[in-house]
Design a protein around this motif. Structure first.
Motif, mmCIF file in Angstrom:
data_model
loop_
_atom_site.group_PDB
_atom_site.id
_atom_site.type_symbol
_atom_site.label_atom_id
_atom_site.label_comp_id
_atom_site.label_asym_id
_atom_site.label_seq_id
_atom_site.Cartn_x
_atom_site.Cartn_y
_atom_site.Cartn_z
ATOM 1 N N UNK A 1 -22.145 -25.294 -12.216
ATOM 2 C CA UNK A 1 -21.224 -26.347 -11.778
ATOM 3 C C UNK A 1 -21.494 -27.627 -12.552
ATOM 4 N N UNK A 2 -20.436 -28.351 -12.975
ATOM 5 C CA UNK A 2 -19.041 -27.944 -12.866
ATOM 6 C C UNK A 2 -18.672 -26.942 -13.957
ATOM 7 N N UNK A 3 -17.533 -26.286 -13.759
ATOM 8 C CA UNK A 3 -17.103 -25.286 -14.725
ATOM 9 C C UNK A 3 -15.688 -25.619 -15.181
ATOM 10 N N UNK A 4 -15.334 -25.042 -16.342
ATOM 11 C CA UNK A 4 -14.021 -25.306 -16.928
ATOM 12 C C UNK A 4 -13.049 -24.209 -16.532
ATOM 13 N N UNK A 5 -11.761 -24.464 -16.757
ATOM 14 C CA UNK A 5 -10.737 -23.462 -16.514
ATOM 15 C C UNK A 5 -10.986 -22.234 -17.361
ATOM 16 N N UNK A 6 -11.444 -22.449 -18.605
ATOM 17 C CA UNK A 6 -11.698 -21.303 -19.489
ATOM 18 C C UNK A 6 -12.821 -20.431 -18.939
ATOM 19 N N UNK A 7 -13.859 -21.075 -18.395
ATOM 20 C CA UNK A 7 -14.954 -20.310 -17.802
ATOM 21 C C UNK A 7 -14.475 -19.528 -16.583
ATOM 22 N N UNK A 8 -13.638 -20.163 -15.772
ATOM 23 C CA UNK A 8 -13.102 -19.476 -14.596
ATOM 24 C C UNK A 8 -12.241 -18.286 -15.025
ATOM 25 N N UNK A 9 -11.422 -18.490 -16.046
ATOM 26 C CA UNK A 9 -10.560 -17.400 -16.514
ATOM 27 C C UNK A 9 -11.378 -16.216 -16.965
ATOM 28 N N UNK A 10 -12.481 -16.510 -17.663
ATOM 29 C CA UNK A 10 -13.350 -15.423 -18.141
ATOM 30 C C UNK A 10 -13.998 -14.704 -16.955
ATOM 31 N N UNK A 11 -14.448 -15.489 -15.952
ATOM 32 C CA UNK A 11 -15.069 -14.871 -14.777
ATOM 33 C C UNK A 11 -14.099 -13.961 -14.045
ATOM 34 N N UNK A 12 -12.838 -14.354 -14.027
ATOM 35 C CA UNK A 12 -11.827 -13.549 -13.328
ATOM 36 C C UNK A 12 -11.310 -12.400 -14.188
ATOM 37 N N UNK A 13 -11.503 -12.545 -15.493
ATOM 38 C CA UNK A 13 -11.026 -11.507 -16.405
ATOM 39 C C UNK A 13 -9.515 -11.414 -16.430
ATOM 40 N N UNK A 14 -8.864 -12.559 -16.509
ATOM 41 C CA UNK A 14 -7.398 -12.563 -16.485
ATOM 42 C C UNK A 14 -6.858 -13.493 -17.553
ATOM 43 N N UNK A 15 -5.551 -13.640 -17.601
ATOM 44 C CA UNK A 15 -4.884 -14.457 -18.612
ATOM 45 C C UNK A 15 -4.629 -15.855 -18.080
ATOM 46 N N UNK A 16 -4.251 -16.749 -19.008
ATOM 47 C CA UNK A 16 -3.896 -18.099 -18.574
ATOM 48 C C UNK A 16 -2.666 -18.098 -17.667
ATOM 49 N N UNK A 17 -1.771 -17.119 -17.865
ATOM 50 C CA UNK A 17 -0.581 -17.022 -17.002
ATOM 51 C C UNK A 17 -0.976 -16.929 -15.531
ATOM 52 N N UNK A 18 -2.075 -16.276 -15.259
ATOM 53 C CA UNK A 18 -2.552 -16.128 -13.890
ATOM 54 C C UNK A 18 -3.577 -17.194 -13.547
ATOM 55 N N UNK A 19 -4.472 -17.503 -14.481
ATOM 56 C CA UNK A 19 -5.601 -18.385 -14.188
ATOM 57 C C UNK A 19 -5.164 -19.807 -13.858
ATOM 58 N N UNK A 20 -4.192 -20.346 -14.617
ATOM 59 C CA UNK A 20 -3.785 -21.738 -14.390
ATOM 60 C C UNK A 20 -3.182 -21.917 -12.984
ATOM 61 N N UNK A 21 -2.158 -21.130 -12.593
ATOM 62 C CA UNK A 21 -1.633 -21.337 -11.226
ATOM 63 C C UNK A 21 -2.632 -20.949 -10.138
ATOM 64 N N UNK A 22 -3.506 -19.973 -10.416
ATOM 65 C CA UNK A 22 -4.485 -19.579 -9.417
ATOM 66 C C UNK A 22 -5.469 -20.709 -9.140
ATOM 67 N N UNK B 1 -12.321 -32.298 -10.753
ATOM 68 C CA UNK B 1 -13.028 -33.542 -11.065
ATOM 69 C C UNK B 1 -12.251 -34.350 -12.089
ATOM 70 N N UNK B 2 -12.613 -35.649 -12.306
ATOM 71 C CA UNK B 2 -11.851 -36.502 -13.224
ATOM 72 C C UNK B 2 -11.781 -35.964 -14.657
ATOM 73 N N UNK B 3 -12.788 -35.211 -15.097
ATOM 74 C CA UNK B 3 -12.769 -34.690 -16.470
ATOM 75 C C UNK B 3 -12.108 -33.317 -16.547
ATOM 76 N N UNK B 4 -11.368 -32.939 -15.503
ATOM 77 C CA UNK B 4 -10.621 -31.672 -15.439
ATOM 78 C C UNK B 4 -11.511 -30.449 -15.269
ATOM 79 N N UNK B 5 -12.800 -30.662 -15.020
ATOM 80 C CA UNK B 5 -13.641 -29.524 -14.640
ATOM 81 C C UNK B 5 -13.544 -29.335 -13.129
ATOM 82 N N UNK B 6 -14.089 -28.229 -12.618
ATOM 83 C CA UNK B 6 -14.041 -27.936 -11.187
ATOM 84 C C UNK B 6 -15.420 -27.624 -10.655
#
Length: 580
Positions: free
Chosen positions: A538-559, A572-577
């Motif tokens: 923590x914190x983690x980026x959207x790209x890291x989350x997408x990799x953890x989920x094993x999915x595409x940006x089409x799914x990862x961004x709205x999820x 968070x303010x720097x767009x991490x979560x």
């Protein structure tokens, strides 16, 4: 306090007897005292030997002022009938007694005046015999001479006995004070007087007068200020915020919302007359209003009033034909009567009124006829709540109606699903109209298991999806069971027969979760997504989350945005979560 009215001919010494009993002059106008003729209502009061306070409304005796007489007796529970020993029963006495009889007055005392001028016994016997045939029945009689004072103590004692038999007034009832006088007082403003027949009134109360509310600044009874006046009483109210010119005799001060103001009234007359006038004058309290009469059948009549009156079921009215000098008593049966449009509707309505009982039994019949009514409106009509009625918010449902409609509702839901198999059941407004209910809130009393109110619909507990749609949804769920984040593409969904309506139905049924347009995952995906993210620093980026989920940006961004909205993750303010 007790209140009575006088009745009798102008020459029979009514006012003289009132003066002898009370020591007060009831005639208020100089012309009355000059002519020895009561023209308008007079008022006097006294304390009887027992300490009981008595107010007297002295009404005009002359036939030219019968309208004023009717204004004085309408709210009074008992009467002092005055007949002169040297004159006997007169046409005007008969007219006054007919009014008392039509009003249903049951408590009266007969005073035969001028006993110093003639033998009172024959007149006593004759008058008592005549009165026995009226609502007053067997009336005690006293011979009296106001000139000599003989018999005045006996009249006072007889009044005591009569008053002791009066029924107790309902002091918990709403106020309806019929105004018989209105006048200004310098420094105080507008004052009105009337007979308080039920309820209580105190300074600070708010009362309805026509279409406005007025405040009660002060209350007097028998010439003295009181903290609270309790029925039965003669009262004078100092009103705030209204000019005397805006008030007239016959207006009524009401507990707000407690009475229905109406111009259409169904009544039953005491007797069916040979001929009814097309128009008459209706008297109630101190009010006199013109009315058109529509005979229904028998004693049942519909009145169309020339002006609105605050009436309740059970009120007693006088229907007067001025041309024929005839007065008919009438009981109010309905202050919100149904329209009579079809042939034979008047006869049917008369039969309903004839069969309708009074009191609680009548309330049950009336509520059954109306099916559903606002509780406040039903009370304002004058009906008690019958046993077995169903209260739903501000509404009352007739006894047994909720059960009847609950038995009908499953068929309504089944028919709706036949026509729209992708929907779990009808919207509440559709169900309301099908059951002919005035408000969707009433469905709370009608929807019962296995039906349920969910998301604005009446749904079957196991509504399910059509077989073909269920098969396609099962295939999608099987795919997601193998890979929780492998949301099918739009072409794949369309090829499986899952269009927008089918997908919406699957979401409503809880079989799929809509993450965004075109992105559908299985229930429980939030827990799976959170579990995968727990292994990330923590914190983690959207790209890291997408990799953890094993999915595409089409799914990862709205999820990720969907998880943010539900408080699973925090942006968070720097767009991490980070996980919450």
């Amino acid at each position: 306090m007790d209140v009575i009215a006088t009745a009798g001919h102008v020459d029979h010494g009514k006012s003289t007897l009132v003066r002898a009993l009370t020591g007060m002059e009831p005639d208020r106008w100089e012309e009355e005292r000059r002519r020895g003729l009561t023209i308008d209502l007079g008022f006097a009061w006294t304390t009887l030997p027992s300490g009981r306070r008595l107010a007297v409304v002295d009404v005009p005796g002359h036939e030219r002022f019968v309208g004023n007489m009717l204004a004085g007796v309408g709210s009074v529970p008992a009467a002092l009938v005055v007949v002169a020993a040297d004159d006997g029963w007169s046409a005007q006495t008969a007219e006054h007694v007919a009014v008392l009889d039509a009003l249903g007055v049951r408590h009266a005392l007969l005073a035969v005046t001028k006993a110093d001028l003639a033998d009172a016994r024959p007149v006593l016997d004759d008058a008592r015999e005549r009165l026995a045939a009226t609502s007053m029945g067997a009336v005690p009689g006293v011979a009296v001479s106001a000139a000599t004072g003989a018999g005045v103590p006996e009249v006072a004692a007889a009044l005591e006995a009569m008053l002791a038999g009066l029924p107790a007034p309902d002091r918990s009832a709403p106020v309806r004070l019929w105004i018989d006088r209105a006048f200004p007082i310098k420094g105080a403003g507008t004052v009105v007087t009337g007979t308080l027949a039920a309820g209580t009134v105190a300074p600070g109360d708010r009362l309805q007068l026509g279409d406005r509310e007025v405040g009660v600044r002060g209350v007097q009874s028998l010439g003295r200020p009181v903290e609270r006046a309790r029925a039965t009483a003669r009262v004078a109210l100092n009103l705030r915020g209204i000019a005397v010119e805006e008030i007239a005799r016959g207006d009524a001060l009401l507990t707000p919302g407690a009475f229905r103001v109406t111009v259409d009234v169904d009544v039953t007359l005491d007797v069916a007359p040979d001929r009814l006038p097309a128009e008459a004058v209706v008297h109630v309290g101190s009010a006199a209003v013109g009315a058109r009469l529509r005979p229904l059948e028998g004693t049942a009549v519909r009145l169309r009033l020339a002006g609105p009156l605050p009436l309740r079921v059970g009120d007693r009215l006088l229907v007067r034909d001025p041309g024929a000098r005839r007065v008919l008593g009438a009981d109010v049966r309905d202050v919100d009567p149904p329209e009579l449009r079809r042939r034979g509707a008047a006869r049917q309505r008369a039969a309903e009124l004839a069969a309708q009982p009074t009191g609680a039994a009548g309330a049950a019949v009336e509520l059954a006829r109306r099916r559903v009514v606002r509780a406040a409106d039903f009370a304002a009509m004058g009906w008690p709540v019958p046993d077995g009625a169903t209260a739903v918010g501000p509404w009352l449902m007739a006894p047994g109606l909720a059960d009847q409609l609950a038995a009908r509702l499953p068929a309504v839901v089944a028919r709706y699903r036949e026509l729209r198999p992708l929907e779990p059941g009808p919207p509440v407004d559709v169900a309301r109209r099908a059951l002919e209910l005035p408000d969707a809130e009433l469905l709370r009393a009608v929807v019962r298991p296995p039906l349920a109110l969910r998301e604005g619909r009446v749904s079957a507990a196991t509504a399910g999806l059509p077989p073909q749609v269920q098969q396609a949804v099962d295939a999608v769920r099987a795919r997601l069971a193998a890979d929780a984040f492998a949301a099918p593409e739009a072409p794949d969904l369309a090829a499986a027969g899952l269009g927008p309506r089918e997908l919406a139905a699957a979401v409503r049924d809880g079989q799929l979760v809509k993450i965004a347009d075109g992105v559908f995952l299985a229930p429980g995906v939030a827990d799976v997504a959170r579990q995968r993210l727990t292994g990330l620093p923590a914190p983690f980026t959207l790209s890291q989350a997408r990799s953890a989920w094993g999915t595409t940006r089409r799914v990862a961004v709205p999820l990720m945005e969907w998880l943010d909205a539900r408080g699973v993750t925090e942006r968070l303010p720097d767009n991490t979560r980070r996980l919450r």
